[in-house]
Design an enzyme around this catalytic site. Sequence first.
Site, PDB file in Angstrom:
ATOM      1  N   GLY A   1       0.836  -1.200   0.000  1.00 55.79           N
ATOM      2  CA  GLY A   1       0.000   0.000   0.000  1.00 55.79           C
ATOM      3  C   GLY A   1       0.864   1.240   0.000  1.00 55.79           C
ATOM      4  O   GLY A   1       2.052   1.195   0.335  1.00 55.79           O
ATOM      5  N   LYS A   2       0.260   2.357  -0.390  1.00 60.68           N
ATOM      6  CA  LYS A   2       0.986   3.622  -0.453  1.00 60.68           C
ATOM      7  C   LYS A   2       0.093   4.740   0.050  1.00 60.68           C
ATOM      8  O   LYS A   2      -1.132   4.664   0.001  1.00 60.68           O
ATOM      9  CB  LYS A   2       1.417   3.930  -1.896  1.00 60.68           C
ATOM     10  CG  LYS A   2       2.473   2.999  -2.448  1.00 60.68           C
ATOM     11  CD  LYS A   2       2.773   3.306  -3.902  1.00 60.68           C
ATOM     12  CE  LYS A   2       3.421   4.655  -4.075  1.00 60.68           C
ATOM     13  NZ  LYS A   2       3.784   4.917  -5.490  1.00 60.68           N
ATOM     14  N   GLY A   3       0.749   5.799   0.514  1.00 59.30           N
ATOM     15  CA  GLY A   3       0.029   6.989   0.947  1.00 59.30           C
ATOM     16  C   GLY A   3       0.971   8.164   0.968  1.00 59.30           C
ATOM     17  O   GLY A   3       2.143   8.061   0.578  1.00 59.30           O
TER      18      GLY A   3
ATOM     19  N   GLY B   1       4.220   7.559   3.052  1.00 59.70           N
ATOM     20  CA  GLY B   1       5.262   6.646   2.601  1.00 59.70           C
ATOM     21  C   GLY B   1       4.635   5.377   2.054  1.00 59.70           C
ATOM     22  O   GLY B   1       3.671   5.434   1.298  1.00 59.70           O
TER      23      GLY B   1
ATOM     24  N   VAL C   1       3.728   0.874   2.704  1.00 55.88           N
ATOM     25  CA  VAL C   1       3.671  -0.341   3.513  1.00 55.88           C
ATOM     26  C   VAL C   1       4.168  -1.471   2.625  1.00 55.88           C
ATOM     27  O   VAL C   1       3.653  -1.671   1.524  1.00 55.88           O
ATOM     28  CB  VAL C   1       2.249  -0.639   4.019  1.00 55.88           C
ATOM     29  CG1 VAL C   1       2.231  -1.958   4.779  1.00 55.88           C
ATOM     30  CG2 VAL C   1       1.742   0.483   4.901  1.00 55.88           C
TER      31      VAL C   1
ATOM     32  N   LYS D   1       5.725  -0.618   7.760  1.00 57.17           N
ATOM     33  CA  LYS D   1       5.225   0.715   7.429  1.00 57.17           C
ATOM     34  C   LYS D   1       6.387   1.691   7.490  1.00 57.17           C
ATOM     35  O   LYS D   1       7.045   1.820   8.521  1.00 57.17           O
ATOM     36  CB  LYS D   1       4.121   1.126   8.413  1.00 57.17           C
ATOM     37  CG  LYS D   1       3.434   2.435   8.067  1.00 57.17           C
ATOM     38  CD  LYS D   1       2.261   2.683   9.019  1.00 57.17           C
ATOM     39  CE  LYS D   1       1.522   3.949   8.671  1.00 57.17           C
ATOM     40  NZ  LYS D   1       0.352   4.173   9.555  1.00 57.17           N
TER      41      LYS D   1
ATOM     42  N   ASP E   1     -10.371   6.339  12.403  1.00 59.77           N
ATOM     43  CA  ASP E   1     -10.150   6.009  10.989  1.00 59.77           C
ATOM     44  C   ASP E   1     -10.648   4.608  10.666  1.00 59.77           C
ATOM     45  O   ASP E   1     -10.001   3.858   9.934  1.00 59.77           O
ATOM     46  CB  ASP E   1      -8.669   6.148  10.641  1.00 59.77           C
ATOM     47  CG  ASP E   1      -8.437   6.323   9.135  1.00 59.77           C
ATOM     48  OD1 ASP E   1      -9.403   6.684   8.434  1.00 59.77           O
ATOM     49  OD2 ASP E   1      -7.312   6.108   8.667  1.00 59.77           O
TER      50      ASP E   1
END
Length: 704
Positions: A382-384, A387, A389, A404, A499
Amino acid sequence: MAQAENACRLKLLRADVPVDLLPAGCSATDLQPAVNVKEKIEVNGESRLVQKKKTLYPEWEKCWDTAVAEGRILQIVLMFNQTPVVEATMRLEDIISKCKSDAITHIWINTKPNGRILAQTRHLKNAPDDDHPVEDIMTSRSNSGPGIQRRRGAIKHARVHEIRGHQFVATFFRQPHFCSLCSDFMWGLNKQGYQCQLCSAAVHKKCHEKVIMQCPGSAKNTKETMALKERFKVDIPHRFKTYNFKSPTFCDHCGSMLYGLFKQGLRCEVCNVACHHKCERLMSNLCGVNQKQLSEMYHEIKRGTHATASCPPNIANLHLNGETSKNNGSLPNKLKNLFKSHQYSVEEQKETDEYMDNIWGGGDGPVKKFALPHFNLLKVLGKGSFGKVMLVELKGKNEFYAMKCLKKDVILEDDDTECTYIERRVLILASQCPFLCQLFCSFQTNEYLFFVMEYLNGGDLMHHIQQIKKFDEARTRFYACEIVVALQFLHTNNIIYRDLKLDNVLLDCDGHIKLADFGMAKTEMNRENGMASTFCGTPDYISPEIIKGQLYNEAVDFWSFGVLMYEMLVGQSPFHGEGEDELFDSILNERPYFPKTISKEAAKCLSALFDRNPNTRLGMPECPDGPIRQHCFFRGVDWKRFENRQVPPPFKPNIKSNSDASNFDDDFTNEKAALTPVHDKNLLASIDPEAFLNFSYTNPHFSK
């Protein structure tokens, strides 16, 4: 239910009606639409239009659907006090012919005798057919979505530090600025300091808590401010006059330069303080006063008062008699160095970490420390904006974890250092709950922070719901029970999750859920009177009290839980809008659409979770429906067995191996697993060396 090939979704936006057609005292916005759907039938060899269904009264800017059939006519009548003003008639086939494939299209519908209506239309396929009344499928925007098709990122507004009425926010200054408190230059390449959103005062991050004067742009008159006035009686106005500055000069309020060749600003005749013309009204009455020294004196007095009041008599006597000097030599030199300011480096901390482990670990030997070279980077999960994962392997152990990777510069720029340590604390605490993702270890390099967590190779609920559109009620109830146990564990420990969403609910290899990503979590230690105020969360899941800017508590998690349950049962979000403003308006005002496919118990549970009063929302003590575990939707649930993970999951993900990543999006897993280096060495040099001290940790309670 039978299906029709075509359907039309309509939303009436506004009407343009000539003034001479409007009744006295009426404007175009006062007109109310009424909709008749008429069909062509043969009577004695003649074609007639007959209305078989009731008249609909849709609201402006609200969606409604109708099936399209040959010869079906749509009649829209705009009325004022039940009196028709203008009307429009149009074939539904003509309306959908103007639609561009599946896209939203805006059209003008001409009215008689004059005027027009702006409408938004969309051509739908496989809609319910004519056997169902139009009003039965009339929807609001909450039912206008095609299903859950995308991942939605969380948002977080800038953190506001309220000091004496000032609302300080970390700010990037594009031009040189000086601190209005200590008058020193504000260095740095990212967000160099804080600026008040109300009066534009600029200060260092280290100085913002030392501000002693009330914000002139705030209407607040706090007890602290009143006490300060009573104690120091600081009210000495400046004597400003327009002045020609012959050398570059900076404003002593907002910190920016005074521009111009002549009469660039004002200067006090007494203390020589300079400011912009626009800042004159915001300057505090501190003529001739050294704010820094006054602040230090005030805080020294305050500390002394608290120390005297809080120290037990025997401790106070020790300080007074000087007996503590006997123990001066007992503090090890290595431990003393921890309290000294020094340039941080990852390598230099290793010896200190081992020494601290011996001290706090009872002398049983140091806990094993981990670093980036201990892991092989395999895949991106995953990305955000923070940065990435990544799936990693612990070298030589054949053990797989999710790592992470957080960019230090992004964390500091967003003023999220405290949030990072809160996430670390919650991950450590997660070892006590079977439905929270556990931390294996944490460490750092000069550029990144790393959380190494258990790898949940079953994927997230977002991935699975995209495969089958929605879950059945039994599967939804199972996930809901485990989520309730996890949320109540967090709330018992005074943690607001903030969240909860499909993306953050992951499945382990057996099919049990675990909550992940605690970057938005809030603990009681950093909340005002047990309440939080930061605007944050994923837009679709944000509760009404957050949107309104009110203080909030754990009830926001149960609102998000309601949205999550709705998505699992219905296969789409309960609230919709083309942008955030429309979405938030929907959350604040609209009632979610409950299809007939869900049970009455589920609808009742969702209605209680969507209570806009946080005090009476399901899950809170004052809820009229009682505790959430006793709700009729959870009738027959053995909560003790759920708490102990003894209930078999209704679905087990397909997993080929411990390192299998097939349950994660290909968009991520096809990327090369690598860290993005920070090439700007000046940026790294500007990072505070003490910002992430004592971040490294190895969890002795981790269990696979």
